[in-house]
Design a protein around this motif. Sequence first.
Motif, PDB file in Angstrom:
ATOM      1  N   PHE A  91      -3.004   2.478  -6.071  1.00 48.32           N
ATOM      2  CA  PHE A  91      -3.291   2.239  -7.482  1.00 48.32           C
ATOM      3  C   PHE A  91      -4.562   1.412  -7.662  1.00 48.32           C
ATOM      4  CE2 PHE A  91       1.301   2.796  -7.194  1.00 48.32           C
ATOM      5  CZ  PHE A  91       1.517   3.731  -8.193  1.00 48.32           C
ATOM      6  N   GLN A  92      -5.164   1.593  -8.820  1.00 49.78           N
ATOM      7  CA  GLN A  92      -6.358   0.819  -9.168  1.00 49.78           C
ATOM      8  C   GLN A  92      -6.072  -0.681  -9.147  1.00 49.78           C
ATOM      9  OE1 GLN A  92      -7.773   1.764 -13.066  1.00 49.78           O
ATOM     10  NE2 GLN A  92      -9.267   0.118 -13.088  1.00 49.78           N
ATOM     11  N   SER A  93      -4.886  -1.038  -9.613  1.00 45.79           N
ATOM     12  CA  SER A  93      -4.543  -2.456  -9.779  1.00 45.79           C
ATOM     13  C   SER A  93      -3.957  -3.065  -8.507  1.00 45.79           C
ATOM     14  CB  SER A  93      -3.524  -2.572 -10.899  1.00 45.79           C
ATOM     15  OG  SER A  93      -2.404  -1.764 -10.564  1.00 45.79           O
ATOM     16  N   PHE A  94      -4.045  -2.343  -7.398  1.00 48.98           N
ATOM     17  CA  PHE A  94      -3.519  -2.771  -6.087  1.00 48.98           C
ATOM     18  C   PHE A  94      -1.995  -2.778  -6.048  1.00 48.98           C
ATOM     19  CE2 PHE A  94      -7.353  -5.771  -6.585  1.00 48.98           C
ATOM     20  CZ  PHE A  94      -8.239  -4.732  -6.405  1.00 48.98           C
ATOM     21  N   ALA A  95      -1.363  -3.294  -7.120  1.00 50.36           N
ATOM     22  CA  ALA A  95       0.101  -3.307  -7.210  1.00 50.36           C
ATOM     23  C   ALA A  95       0.768  -3.925  -5.986  1.00 50.36           C
ATOM     24  CB  ALA A  95       0.628  -1.883  -7.456  1.00 50.36           C
ATOM     25  N   LEU A  96       0.307  -5.110  -5.593  1.00 47.71           N
ATOM     26  CA  LEU A  96       0.931  -5.802  -4.460  1.00 47.71           C
ATOM     27  C   LEU A  96       1.949  -6.820  -4.977  1.00 47.71           C
ATOM     28  CD1 LEU A  96      -2.276  -6.591  -2.375  1.00 47.71           C
ATOM     29  CD2 LEU A  96      -0.829  -4.545  -2.300  1.00 47.71           C
ATOM     30  N   TYR A  97       2.917  -7.148  -4.137  1.00 46.89           N
ATOM     31  CA  TYR A  97       3.868  -8.194  -4.490  1.00 46.89           C
ATOM     32  C   TYR A  97       3.298  -9.533  -4.052  1.00 46.89           C
ATOM     33  CZ  TYR A  97       7.155  -4.540  -5.550  1.00 46.89           C
ATOM     34  OH  TYR A  97       7.755  -3.455  -6.107  1.00 46.89           O
ATOM     35  N   PRO A  98       3.050 -10.439  -5.008  1.00 48.96           N
ATOM     36  CA  PRO A  98       2.367 -11.685  -4.681  1.00 48.96           C
ATOM     37  C   PRO A  98       3.181 -12.582  -3.746  1.00 48.96           C
ATOM     38  CG  PRO A  98       3.062 -11.678  -6.994  1.00 48.96           C
ATOM     39  CD  PRO A  98       3.317 -10.306  -6.450  1.00 48.96           C
ATOM     40  N   LEU A 100       4.987 -11.622  -1.245  1.00 46.96           N
ATOM     41  CA  LEU A 100       5.121 -11.058   0.095  1.00 46.96           C
ATOM     42  C   LEU A 100       3.791 -11.156   0.830  1.00 46.96           C
ATOM     43  CD1 LEU A 100       7.162  -7.752  -0.549  1.00 46.96           C
ATOM     44  CD2 LEU A 100       8.023 -10.009   0.091  1.00 46.96           C
ATOM     45  N   THR A 101       3.848 -11.316   2.131  1.00 45.81           N
ATOM     46  CA  THR A 101       2.629 -11.360   2.935  1.00 45.81           C
ATOM     47  C   THR A 101       2.042  -9.953   3.028  1.00 45.81           C
ATOM     48  OG1 THR A 101       3.780 -10.868   4.994  1.00 45.81           O
ATOM     49  CG2 THR A 101       3.575 -13.200   4.396  1.00 45.81           C
ATOM     50  N   VAL A 102       0.841  -9.886   3.595  1.00 49.73           N
ATOM     51  CA  VAL A 102       0.183  -8.607   3.807  1.00 49.73           C
ATOM     52  C   VAL A 102       1.103  -7.674   4.598  1.00 49.73           C
ATOM     53  CG1 VAL A 102      -1.690  -7.491   5.104  1.00 49.73           C
ATOM     54  CG2 VAL A 102      -2.175  -9.474   3.631  1.00 49.73           C
ATOM     55  N   LEU A 103       1.609  -8.187   5.700  1.00 49.18           N
ATOM     56  CA  LEU A 103       2.483  -7.364   6.554  1.00 49.18           C
ATOM     57  C   LEU A 103       3.704  -6.876   5.773  1.00 49.18           C
ATOM     58  CD1 LEU A 103       3.203  -6.176   9.312  1.00 49.18           C
ATOM     59  CD2 LEU A 103       4.214  -8.362   9.935  1.00 49.18           C
ATOM     60  N   GLU A 104       4.321  -7.792   5.039  1.00 49.80           N
ATOM     61  CA  GLU A 104       5.527  -7.413   4.281  1.00 49.80           C
ATOM     62  C   GLU A 104       5.203  -6.388   3.193  1.00 49.80           C
ATOM     63  OE1 GLU A 104       7.944 -11.635   4.888  1.00 49.80           O
ATOM     64  OE2 GLU A 104       6.541 -11.389   3.209  1.00 49.80           O
ATOM     65  N   ASN A 105       4.057  -6.559   2.577  1.00 49.15           N
ATOM     66  CA  ASN A 105       3.642  -5.582   1.567  1.00 49.15           C
ATOM     67  C   ASN A 105       3.438  -4.204   2.194  1.00 49.15           C
ATOM     68  OD1 ASN A 105       3.097  -6.232  -1.387  1.00 49.15           O
ATOM     69  ND2 ASN A 105       2.287  -8.079  -0.408  1.00 49.15           N
ATOM     70  N   VAL A 106       2.814  -4.183   3.361  1.00 48.87           N
ATOM     71  CA  VAL A 106       2.544  -2.906   4.017  1.00 48.87           C
ATOM     72  C   VAL A 106       3.850  -2.245   4.466  1.00 48.87           C
ATOM     73  CG1 VAL A 106       1.383  -1.801   5.981  1.00 48.87           C
ATOM     74  CG2 VAL A 106       0.217  -3.600   4.694  1.00 48.87           C
ATOM     75  N   TYR A 140      -1.192 -14.161   1.996  1.00 49.48           N
ATOM     76  CA  TYR A 140      -0.616 -13.683   0.729  1.00 49.48           C
ATOM     77  C   TYR A 140      -1.731 -13.069  -0.106  1.00 49.48           C
ATOM     78  CZ  TYR A 140       3.770 -15.869   1.901  1.00 49.48           C
ATOM     79  OH  TYR A 140       4.948 -16.172   2.524  1.00 49.48           O
ATOM     80  N   PRO A 141      -1.383 -12.124  -0.960  1.00 50.33           N
ATOM     81  CA  PRO A 141      -2.419 -11.431  -1.738  1.00 50.33           C
ATOM     82  C   PRO A 141      -3.411 -12.364  -2.424  1.00 50.33           C
ATOM     83  CG  PRO A 141      -0.328 -10.314  -2.023  1.00 50.33           C
ATOM     84  CD  PRO A 141      -0.049 -11.524  -1.180  1.00 50.33           C
ATOM     85  N   LYS A 142      -2.921 -13.501  -2.943  1.00 49.96           N
ATOM     86  CA  LYS A 142      -3.847 -14.361  -3.696  1.00 49.96           C
ATOM     87  C   LYS A 142      -4.931 -14.971  -2.811  1.00 49.96           C
ATOM     88  CE  LYS A 142      -1.424 -18.849  -3.720  1.00 49.96           C
ATOM     89  NZ  LYS A 142      -0.377 -18.669  -2.735  1.00 49.96           N
ATOM     90  N   GLU A 143      -4.713 -14.973  -1.519  1.00 49.04           N
ATOM     91  CA  GLU A 143      -5.733 -15.501  -0.598  1.00 49.04           C
ATOM     92  C   GLU A 143      -6.821 -14.476  -0.298  1.00 49.04           C
ATOM     93  OE1 GLU A 143      -3.934 -17.473   2.942  1.00 49.04           O
ATOM     94  OE2 GLU A 143      -2.045 -16.884   2.000  1.00 49.04           O
ATOM     95  N   LEU A 144      -6.620 -13.247  -0.753  1.00 42.42           N
ATOM     96  CA  LEU A 144      -7.540 -12.162  -0.381  1.00 42.42           C
ATOM     97  C   LEU A 144      -8.516 -11.811  -1.494  1.00 42.42           C
ATOM     98  CD1 LEU A 144      -4.942  -9.651   1.147  1.00 42.42           C
ATOM     99  CD2 LEU A 144      -6.241 -11.418   2.360  1.00 42.42           C
ATOM    100  N   SER A 145      -9.681 -11.302  -1.098  1.00 41.94           N
ATOM    101  CA  SER A 145     -10.640 -10.778  -2.071  1.00 41.94           C
ATOM    102  C   SER A 145     -10.117  -9.439  -2.581  1.00 41.94           C
ATOM    103  CB  SER A 145     -11.977 -10.549  -1.388  1.00 41.94           C
ATOM    104  OG  SER A 145     -11.833  -9.535  -0.414  1.00 41.94           O
TER     105      SER A 145
END
Length: 447
Positions: A91-98, A100-106, A140-145
């Motif tokens: 999705f355009q908006s990334f739609a990640l769970y804030p 959850l970690t990167v690994l958990e999101n994947v 976590y997503p908020k740490e990422l660009s």
Amino acid sequence: MVLAKTAKQRLITLEGVNKSYEQPNGQQITILESIDLELRTGEIVALLGPSGSGKSTLMRMIAGLIAPTKGKVLYHNRPLIGLNPGVAIVFQSFALYPWLTVLENVELGLKAKGVLPDVRRQKALQMIDVIGLDGFENAYPKELSGGMRQRVGFARALAVEPELLCMDEPFSALDVLTAENLRYELLDLWLEHKIPTRAVLIVTHGIEEAVILADRIIVLGRNPGRIRADLPVTLSHYRDRKSPSFQALVDQVYKILTNPELEEIEPSTPVFSVSEPEPPKAKYQSLPAVRIGSIAGFLEILEDRQGDLYRLAQELQLEVDDILPIIEAAQLLDLAHIREGDINLTETGKEFIVSGIDERKQIIKERMLNHIRLVQQICTLLHSKRNNRITEELILDILESYFSAQEAQKQLQTAIDWGRYAELFSYDEPSGEIFLEQVDIPEPAAV
Ligand code: ADP
Ligand code: MG
């Protein structure tokens, strides 16, 4: 390198697909109409169209998130029921769970598919590696660009090894350079068969993006969304934006997009009444959401630089999505016209440019009273009321027979903006009422 290893297979087939929604007032509006489309293995297909043309809706039907109102969606030649098991979406908006970690999101998509924890982890880590997220597994997503977040979006979609990777404007929330970088990385992965995906569908409103990536470009028109063109792209990768063949294709798509079949209104439209049982189902003229000021600004620029619209847009650094509504409005108001991708001022347009503000208002007023159906209808209603006031709900009710609730709002706002500019009527925000300021405003001719 890109040659399919096996014969191309039909992955998705859409046959006579329509999608309509029921409006709050009970009316049906058609978003997509008579869509016939095939997606095959081995190809990247770009779905291109102006905003609101139903691109996301079409993609959601292919993913099985929503069902068509009419027609069929087939997956491997069998009717699709419920979610499409072969599709994953970015999705355009990334739609990640804030939380959850990167690994958990994947891992999420794999989890939803019931993949066992060990396998899940291993597959997720592998995709994180492929997508270039190494070292960020526990972030976590908020740490990422933005770019890194979208990589997580890609990794999550690709980890489930979808046959068809669907992407809904995946690069539009990113800055230009990040978008370009990610686009090419994705292309590398696809061309080198590093991702377990057999076909890609990318929804975009960027012509160049489509021409860079796609093997086929499907152009959607609006109101309702229909397929206007299905163009094969035979240029080999990696494509040179400056090459004449690239530019020619961009030009061709630009021409298709900027030559909207302007909906001319039938001159003797009957005056509607609120109690009318069945409103006419004919197409309703749609007003592009632009201010008269923007149109005027555009015409001034056009005055010195007539001609090729695509070059003009490039020069002004305007995306087709920005420039299309302005052009449509200029055409509706008979200030400019387009032929074969060339835009020119009309006689009225030339007169408009050299006029002062009052004359300009007069020009717009005349044109609107004769040709803009919504403005005509508002004026007729205002004249029919003794106090020369009407509520915006009245107009919205009518518009919602033709447009989605959101689009109806936009149509009303544009009509109010244009009407105010021409001093045809005014609007009182607190009460939501439209009213005549002076009662000597002429009644529209054609209604
Ligand atoms: P695009 O992705 O091309 O911008 P969309 O598919 O998002 O277009 O939307 C197409 C049209 O359908 C828009 O006018 C939108 O308001 C309308 N629409 C989308 N979803 C719904 C819905 N659930 N109910 C009513 N109208 C909708
Ligand atoms: Mg969309």
